[in-house]
Design an enzyme around this catalytic site. Structure first.
Site, PDB file in Angstrom:
ATOM      1  N   GLN A   1     -40.803   3.167 -20.521  1.00 53.83           N
ATOM      2  CA  GLN A   1     -40.327   4.538 -20.353  1.00 53.83           C
ATOM      3  C   GLN A   1     -41.451   5.522 -20.673  1.00 53.83           C
ATOM      4  O   GLN A   1     -42.219   5.328 -21.610  1.00 53.83           O
ATOM      5  CB  GLN A   1     -39.146   4.768 -21.288  1.00 53.83           C
ATOM      6  CG  GLN A   1     -38.404   6.056 -21.065  1.00 53.83           C
ATOM      7  CD  GLN A   1     -37.075   6.073 -21.810  1.00 53.83           C
ATOM      8  OE1 GLN A   1     -36.514   5.027 -22.117  1.00 53.83           O
ATOM      9  NE2 GLN A   1     -36.569   7.259 -22.094  1.00 53.83           N
TER      10      GLN A   1
ATOM     11  N   ARG B   1     -28.341  -0.124 -22.041  1.00 46.76           N
ATOM     12  CA  ARG B   1     -29.312   0.097 -23.123  1.00 46.76           C
ATOM     13  C   ARG B   1     -29.689   1.574 -23.231  1.00 46.76           C
ATOM     14  O   ARG B   1     -29.759   2.130 -24.331  1.00 46.76           O
ATOM     15  CB  ARG B   1     -30.571  -0.741 -22.864  1.00 46.76           C
ATOM     16  CG  ARG B   1     -31.671  -0.622 -23.927  1.00 46.76           C
ATOM     17  CD  ARG B   1     -32.851  -1.484 -23.507  1.00 46.76           C
ATOM     18  NE  ARG B   1     -33.910  -1.569 -24.507  1.00 46.76           N
ATOM     19  CZ  ARG B   1     -35.024  -0.855 -24.483  1.00 46.76           C
ATOM     20  NH1 ARG B   1     -35.225   0.049 -23.519  1.00 46.76           N
ATOM     21  NH2 ARG B   1     -35.952  -1.022 -25.404  1.00 46.76           N
TER      22      ARG B   1
ATOM     23  N   GLN C   1     -35.649  -5.706 -30.924  1.00 47.47           N
ATOM     24  CA  GLN C   1     -36.725  -4.944 -30.286  1.00 47.47           C
ATOM     25  C   GLN C   1     -36.488  -3.451 -30.300  1.00 47.47           C
ATOM     26  O   GLN C   1     -37.388  -2.651 -30.549  1.00 47.47           O
ATOM     27  CB  GLN C   1     -36.902  -5.429 -28.838  1.00 47.47           C
ATOM     28  CG  GLN C   1     -38.038  -4.783 -28.070  1.00 47.47           C
ATOM     29  CD  GLN C   1     -37.571  -4.158 -26.766  1.00 47.47           C
ATOM     30  OE1 GLN C   1     -36.588  -3.431 -26.744  1.00 47.47           O
ATOM     31  NE2 GLN C   1     -38.278  -4.460 -25.697  1.00 47.47           N
TER      32      GLN C   1
ATOM     33  N   HIS D   1     -37.666   2.617 -31.336  1.00 44.06           N
ATOM     34  CA  HIS D   1     -38.337   1.518 -32.037  1.00 44.06           C
ATOM     35  C   HIS D   1     -38.551   1.816 -33.525  1.00 44.06           C
ATOM     36  O   HIS D   1     -39.570   1.443 -34.105  1.00 44.06           O
ATOM     37  CB  HIS D   1     -39.645   1.150 -31.333  1.00 44.06           C
ATOM     38  CG  HIS D   1     -39.406   0.651 -29.946  1.00 44.06           C
ATOM     39  ND1 HIS D   1     -38.819  -0.555 -29.683  1.00 44.06           N
ATOM     40  CD2 HIS D   1     -39.626   1.235 -28.741  1.00 44.06           C
ATOM     41  CE1 HIS D   1     -38.697  -0.715 -28.387  1.00 44.06           C
ATOM     42  NE2 HIS D   1     -39.166   0.367 -27.792  1.00 44.06           N
TER      43      HIS D   1
ATOM     44  N   SER E   1     -41.720  -2.157 -24.249  1.00 47.51           N
ATOM     45  CA  SER E   1     -40.372  -1.713 -24.577  1.00 47.51           C
ATOM     46  C   SER E   1     -39.408  -2.071 -23.457  1.00 47.51           C
ATOM     47  O   SER E   1     -39.116  -3.240 -23.218  1.00 47.51           O
ATOM     48  CB  SER E   1     -40.392  -0.211 -24.871  1.00 47.51           C
ATOM     49  OG  SER E   1     -39.123   0.258 -25.275  1.00 47.51           O
ATOM     50  N   LEU E   2     -38.933  -1.085 -22.733  1.00 43.59           N
ATOM     51  CA  LEU E   2     -38.072  -1.294 -21.575  1.00 43.59           C
ATOM     52  C   LEU E   2     -38.636  -2.353 -20.632  1.00 43.59           C
ATOM     53  O   LEU E   2     -37.888  -3.143 -20.043  1.00 43.59           O
ATOM     54  CB  LEU E   2     -37.916   0.039 -20.842  1.00 43.59           C
ATOM     55  CG  LEU E   2     -37.294   0.041 -19.459  1.00 43.59           C
ATOM     56  CD1 LEU E   2     -35.812  -0.298 -19.564  1.00 43.59           C
ATOM     57  CD2 LEU E   2     -37.493   1.392 -18.801  1.00 43.59           C
TER      58      LEU E   2
END
Length: 312
Positions: free
Chosen positions: A10, A113, A246, A197, A88-89
């Protein structure tokens, strides 16, 4: 040739992404047309008339649909990964590339999510900052010093000299000031909608774990390098457990890049809008071959890059 695929996260999104791929490749069209996420993926990705693309719950399925479609386009051309990771994503796209998720499930999962992360961030006066020119010990010490003002934690170890911190605004701003006192060159505020995060996203992690009970994950057929581990899963943790962890813990992207090289990859292919991950690779592994694929033109240029890698 062994290729590592790195998937963008992202922040790399922009209106128009994927429009040329959709027009040219049926495999890309299938990825965007096949998922039910409650809005028109094409309209938001290509034109974004209502300004939704930068909102987390819209960004995430648009990005993963893009990545899934482009992965399928490359597969039709015989370009497949021997290892995968994502920022991440992007880890969800990496799991798709590894056969752990089907396309529809991956896109619909990150739609959930995105909503869970948005809900978890509501009511939190949060901030994230990129700390440049400081090592991990310095940034960790700065966060510890500022923690009396609230939650502040390192949340992205992107590459040498680039670490992101996040948490409650007052604590983040204090940590940034302390980091500069300790020698950091610069601290840049990031335009994000939540303290991603960090431990403040625990409600999102809890929601994801419940959601994952309805998902049938398959065993990956290539190594997947997990954000929260900085490498392969060695402890036998399940994929749902790692993904739940995560969202609320630091992303070790630099470590994943190093682990990918250690697996014997000959080159890295970045998949997604932008070239941020290619930049991380160049700073982490100077001279290592890396190529970013975002457009139909990039797809057509990729074979020449691979030939150059083979020629050495």
């Amino acid at each position: 040739m062994k290729l590592g695929f790195l998937y963008a996260g992202q922040g790399a999104q922009h209106p128009g992404m994927g429009a040329d791929l959709y027009e040219k490749y049926p495999a890309f069209r299938s990825a965007l047309d096949g998922a039910d996420v409650g809005f028109d993926l094409k309209a938001v990705s290509f034109a974004d008339p209502d300004g939704l693309l930068n909102e987390t719950q819209y960004t995430q399925p648009c990005m993963v649909a893009f990545a899934v479609g482009l992965t399928d386009v490359l597969a039709e051309k015989g370009v497949v990964p021997s290892a995968a990771a994502g920022l991440s994503l992007g880890e969800y796209s990496a799991l798709y590339a590894a056969g752990a998720l089907d396309a529809k499930t991956a896109v619909e999962m990150v739609a959930f999510r995105g909503k869970a992360m948005t809900d978890a961030a509501k009511g939190v006066d949060s901030a994230m900052m990129a700390v440049l020119g400081a090592d991990r010990e310095t940034v960790t010490a700065a966060c510890k010093t500022a923690s009396s003002l609230g939650v502040v934690e390192p949340c992205n170890f992107n590459c040498p000299g680039q670490i992101v911190i996040g948490g409650e605004r007052a604590a983040v701003e204090k940590a940034a000031a302390v980091a500069k006192e300790l020698g950091a060159k610069r601290c840049m505020p990031l335009n994000v909608s939540g303290p991603f995060h960090t431990s403040l996203l625990k409600p999102a992690g809890d929601a994801l774990r419940e959601y994952f009970k309805t998902v049938d994950f398959q065993q990956p057929n290539i190594p997947v390098l997990h954000n929260c581990l900085g490498g392969e899963n060695q402890a036998g943790d399940s994929i749902p457990a790692l993904l739940g962890r995560q969202v609320q813990s630091a992303v070790y992207m630099e470590d994943c890049i190093r682990a990918m090289a250690a697996l014997g990859m000959d080159a890295v292919v970045e998949i997604g809008p932008g070239k941020a991950l290619a930049g991380f690779v160049k700073k982490t592994l100077p001279g290592f071959p890396v190529f970013s694929v975002e457009t139909a033109e990039d797809v057509e240029k990729l074979p020449e890059f691979l030939k150059e890698v083979e020629r050495g």
